[in-house]
Motif scaffolding. Structure first.
Motif, PDB file in Angstrom:
ATOM      1  N   LEU A   1       0.777  -1.181   0.030  1.00 52.52           N
ATOM      2  CA  LEU A   1       0.096  -0.016   0.112  1.00 52.52           C
ATOM      3  C   LEU A   1       0.900   1.203   0.084  1.00 52.52           C
ATOM      4  N   LYS A   2       1.937   1.401   0.764  1.00 49.94           N
ATOM      5  CA  LYS A   2       2.703   2.526   0.552  1.00 49.94           C
ATOM      6  C   LYS A   2       3.474   2.613  -0.513  1.00 49.94           C
ATOM      7  N   MET A   3       3.767   1.625  -1.220  1.00 51.12           N
ATOM      8  CA  MET A   3       4.542   1.651  -2.395  1.00 51.12           C
ATOM      9  C   MET A   3       3.358   2.514  -3.631  1.00 51.12           C
ATOM     10  N   LEU A   4       2.267   2.110  -3.222  1.00 56.33           N
ATOM     11  CA  LEU A   4       1.202   2.557  -4.225  1.00 56.33           C
ATOM     12  C   LEU A   4       0.927   4.082  -3.845  1.00 56.33           C
ATOM     13  N   ALA A   5       1.171   4.343  -2.447  1.00 55.27           N
ATOM     14  CA  ALA A   5       1.090   5.725  -2.271  1.00 55.27           C
ATOM     15  C   ALA A   5       2.452   6.656  -2.635  1.00 55.27           C
ATOM     16  N   GLY A   6       3.240   5.993  -3.157  1.00 55.51           N
ATOM     17  CA  GLY A   6       4.772   6.634  -3.244  1.00 55.51           C
ATOM     18  C   GLY A   6       5.362   6.951  -1.796  1.00 55.51           C
ATOM     19  N   LEU A   7       5.088   6.552  -0.635  1.00 52.15           N
ATOM     20  CA  LEU A   7       5.752   6.648   0.440  1.00 52.15           C
ATOM     21  C   LEU A   7       6.855   5.489   0.580  1.00 52.15           C
ATOM     22  N   ILE A   8       7.107   4.648  -0.135  1.00 51.37           N
ATOM     23  CA  ILE A   8       8.124   3.597  -0.336  1.00 51.37           C
ATOM     24  C   ILE A   8       8.507   3.402  -1.742  1.00 51.37           C
ATOM     25  N   THR A   9       9.803   3.362  -1.972  1.00 53.01           N
ATOM     26  CA  THR A   9      10.075   3.201  -3.567  1.00 53.01           C
ATOM     27  C   THR A   9      10.208   1.617  -3.763  1.00 53.01           C
ATOM     28  N   PRO A  10       9.748   1.093  -4.683  1.00 49.01           N
ATOM     29  CA  PRO A  10       9.876  -0.205  -5.022  1.00 49.01           C
ATOM     30  C   PRO A  10      11.426  -0.601  -5.327  1.00 49.01           C
ATOM     31  N   SER A  11      11.794  -1.670  -4.807  1.00 52.15           N
ATOM     32  CA  SER A  11      13.417  -2.383  -5.300  1.00 52.15           C
ATOM     33  C   SER A  11      13.173  -2.571  -6.792  1.00 52.15           C
ATOM     34  N   SER A  12      12.086  -3.341  -7.221  1.00 51.09           N
ATOM     35  CA  SER A  12      11.892  -3.576  -8.723  1.00 51.09           C
ATOM     36  C   SER A  12      10.337  -3.563  -8.934  1.00 51.09           C
ATOM     37  N   GLY A  13      10.075  -3.468 -10.301  1.00 51.49           N
ATOM     38  CA  GLY A  13       8.836  -3.662 -10.657  1.00 51.49           C
ATOM     39  C   GLY A  13       8.139  -2.366 -10.903  1.00 51.49           C
ATOM     40  N   ARG A  14       6.874  -2.081 -11.396  1.00 47.74           N
ATOM     41  CA  ARG A  14       6.281  -0.882 -12.089  1.00 47.74           C
ATOM     42  C   ARG A  14       4.992  -0.687 -11.389  1.00 47.74           C
ATOM     43  N   ILE A  15       4.702   0.491 -11.168  1.00 42.27           N
ATOM     44  CA  ILE A  15       3.223   0.857 -10.746  1.00 42.27           C
ATOM     45  C   ILE A  15       2.513   1.730 -11.496  1.00 42.27           C
ATOM     46  N   PHE A  16       1.317   1.608 -12.313  1.00 44.50           N
ATOM     47  CA  PHE A  16       0.641   2.206 -13.227  1.00 44.50           C
ATOM     48  C   PHE A  16      -0.690   2.774 -12.816  1.00 44.50           C
ATOM     49  N   PHE A  17      -1.031   4.064 -12.669  1.00 44.17           N
ATOM     50  CA  PHE A  17      -2.196   4.677 -12.581  1.00 44.17           C
ATOM     51  C   PHE A  17      -2.730   4.981 -14.069  1.00 44.17           C
ATOM     52  N   GLY A  18      -3.729   4.307 -14.731  1.00 42.61           N
ATOM     53  CA  GLY A  18      -3.934   4.296 -16.000  1.00 42.61           C
ATOM     54  C   GLY A  18      -2.850   4.054 -16.755  1.00 42.61           C
ATOM     55  N   LYS A  19      -2.261   4.730 -17.850  1.00 49.63           N
ATOM     56  CA  LYS A  19      -1.308   4.717 -18.728  1.00 49.63           C
ATOM     57  C   LYS A  19      -0.299   5.374 -17.978  1.00 49.63           C
ATOM     58  N   ASN A  20      -0.065   5.900 -16.948  1.00 49.02           N
ATOM     59  CA  ASN A  20       1.019   6.583 -16.390  1.00 49.02           C
ATOM     60  C   ASN A  20       1.572   5.923 -15.510  1.00 49.02           C
ATOM     61  N   ASP A  21       3.109   5.725 -15.694  1.00 45.30           N
ATOM     62  CA  ASP A  21       3.969   4.910 -15.009  1.00 45.30           C
ATOM     63  C   ASP A  21       4.265   5.925 -13.701  1.00 45.30           C
ATOM     64  N   VAL A  22       3.859   5.612 -12.446  1.00 51.37           N
ATOM     65  CA  VAL A  22       4.075   6.746 -11.378  1.00 51.37           C
ATOM     66  C   VAL A  22       5.143   5.905 -10.402  1.00 51.37           C
ATOM     67  N   THR A  23       5.833   5.075 -10.665  1.00 49.27           N
ATOM     68  CA  THR A  23       6.615   4.324  -9.725  1.00 49.27           C
ATOM     69  C   THR A  23       7.693   5.267  -8.973  1.00 49.27           C
ATOM     70  N   ASN A  24       8.131   6.263  -9.911  1.00 44.62           N
ATOM     71  CA  ASN A  24       9.121   7.280  -9.343  1.00 44.62           C
ATOM     72  C   ASN A  24       8.615   8.662  -9.252  1.00 44.62           C
ATOM     73  N   ILE A  25       7.140   8.616  -9.099  1.00 49.45           N
ATOM     74  CA  ILE A  25       6.658   9.986  -9.107  1.00 49.45           C
ATOM     75  C   ILE A  25       6.409   9.987  -7.615  1.00 49.45           C
ATOM     76  N   PRO A  26       6.782  11.503  -6.920  1.00 48.50           N
ATOM     77  CA  PRO A  26       6.517  11.603  -5.556  1.00 48.50           C
ATOM     78  C   PRO A  26       5.213  11.572  -5.003  1.00 48.50           C
ATOM     79  N   ALA A  27       4.743  11.250  -3.608  1.00 42.32           N
ATOM     80  CA  ALA A  27       3.698  10.953  -3.262  1.00 42.32           C
ATOM     81  C   ALA A  27       2.578  12.077  -3.645  1.00 42.32           C
ATOM     82  N   GLU A  28       3.097  13.430  -3.524  1.00 41.79           N
ATOM     83  CA  GLU A  28       2.290  14.492  -3.386  1.00 41.79           C
ATOM     84  C   GLU A  28       2.046  14.842  -4.955  1.00 41.79           C
ATOM     85  N   LYS A  29       2.310  14.002  -5.992  1.00 36.61           N
ATOM     86  CA  LYS A  29       2.140  14.192  -7.144  1.00 36.61           C
ATOM     87  C   LYS A  29       1.446  13.179  -7.856  1.00 36.61           C
TER      88      LYS A  29
END
Length: 355
Positions: free
Chosen positions: A48-76
């Motif tokens: 859940l915290k990786m989804l929120a952007g509070l923890i950075t994944p060691s590997s893998g990707r997170i997408f919101f729609g077509k946007n890769d948010v893996t490295n986007i800060p939580a506030e954005k």
């Protein structure tokens, strides 16, 4: 509404060799409520915290729609999170707590007042705007935290054990409120819980995790009717696990005799068959799937009676609603019927099956 996709998500903390989350992939259609369910230490809150952007994944990707948010800060990320501890500012009023994020984003005071008023009405806290958190009940504080998350009009709502600190009555009330608000707003929602009943009641789909790994992801009913591992079946209340051999598509050979099953499965050879205690029928004689058992014990458990039945040397547990006529006695011999529709098989090892 936002479609969420987790692709091969893993997390290993720098100060340990243990992998907290291991290669988790979950597809969450927009507008659904999904529960991350599992015991303590299963990796659900880390996910859940990786989804929120509070923890950075060691590997893998997170997408919101077509946007890769893996490295986007939580506030954005356009994701709002409600923490288990609420994290309200004690020196601020309810209105100030709810509007704090809007203030930081430089919204005008008039717009803040308007949006805060609307969201407080949505969570049934109109008239509480000038109170401070110390003057609120636990349920009211939870609603303030929920309002603070929703006032930012998030694309994704994340809830960490949202009901764990509430008593039974307030849990029911908050559960209903969260579900009603989610349906009204249509916001894609992910919540963490260790309570399978809560997950079943609230979620459209459940992601069950053990030891950092995803074991099953499906609609709640499938966890009862089609568990895909021994751990999953046990977590959802199955207690009957009986060795069997599957010789043909619908035929199981068991210590209690031959049983027919309707469920489709690729498993063959030595397996375990399971059936939930409430699905087994007592005192019913059918041409097939019937064995003779002896009642060893009977226990009253509130809404149901639990019978321990011995068939040959195999113990099984059967539940019957306390509202049904109970004409059975300890020591009685009686037919026990296993409906083919409810029989499900697991690998003999208990590991996740491929089917």
């Amino acid at each position: 509404m936002t479609h969420i996709e987790l692709k091969h998500l893993s997390k290993q903390y720098d100060d340990t060799d243990e992998i907290a989350v291991k290669d988790v992939s979950i597809d969450i259609p927009s507008g659904l409520i999904v529960s991350l369910l599992g015991p303590s230490g299963s990796g659900k809150t880390t996910t859940l915290k990786m989804l929120a952007g509070l923890i950075t994944p060691s590997s893998g990707r997170i997408f919101f729609g077509k946007n890769d948010v893996t490295n986007i800060p939580a506030e954005k990320r356009q994701a709002s999170m409600v923490f288990q501890s609420y994290q309200l500012y004690p020196n601020m009023t309810v209105a100030q707590n709810v509007g704090f994020g809007l203030k930081m984003r430089k919204f005008k005071k008039k717009e803040i007042r308007k949006r805060v008023g609307e969201i407080l009405d949505l969570v049934h806290l109109d008239g509480f705007s000038e109170r401070r958190p110390s003057k609120l009940s636990g349920g009211q504080q939870q609603r303030v935290a929920l309002a603070r998350a929703l006032v930012n009009d998030p694309e994704v709502l994340l809830l960490d054990e949202p009901l764990s600190s509430l008593d039974a009555h307030l849990r029911v009330e908050m559960r209903r409120l969260i579900m009603n608000i989610q349906r009204e707003l249509g916001v894609t929602t992910v919540f963490v819980t260790h309570d399978q009943n809560e997950a079943v009641l609230m979620a459209d789909r459940i992601a069950l995790m053990f030891d950092g790994s995803l074991h099953q992801y499906s609609e709640p009913s499938k966890f009862y009717s089609h568990p895909n591992s021994l751990e999953t079946a046990k977590f959802f209340g199955s207690v009957n696990f009986i060795p069997a051999h599957r010789e043909e598509d619908k035929l199981l050979v068991t210590p209690m005799g031959q049983l027919l099953m309707e469920a489709k499965s690729p498993l063959r050879g030595d397996v375990l068959f399971t059936m939930r205690p409430e699905q087994i029928e007592l005192g019913v004689q059918m041409p097939h799937n019937t064995a003779t058992g002896i009642i060893q014990s009977m226990t009253f458990v509130g809404a149901y009676l639990s019978y321990r039945i011995i068939i040959g040397d195999i113990p099984i547990e059967v539940h019957r609603s306390a509202g049904l006529p109970q004409n059975f006695k300890v020591g009685q011999s009686l037919p026990v019927y296993f409906p083919p529709d409810y029989i499900w098989i697991l690998p003999e090892s208990g590991h996740v099956s491929s089917g």
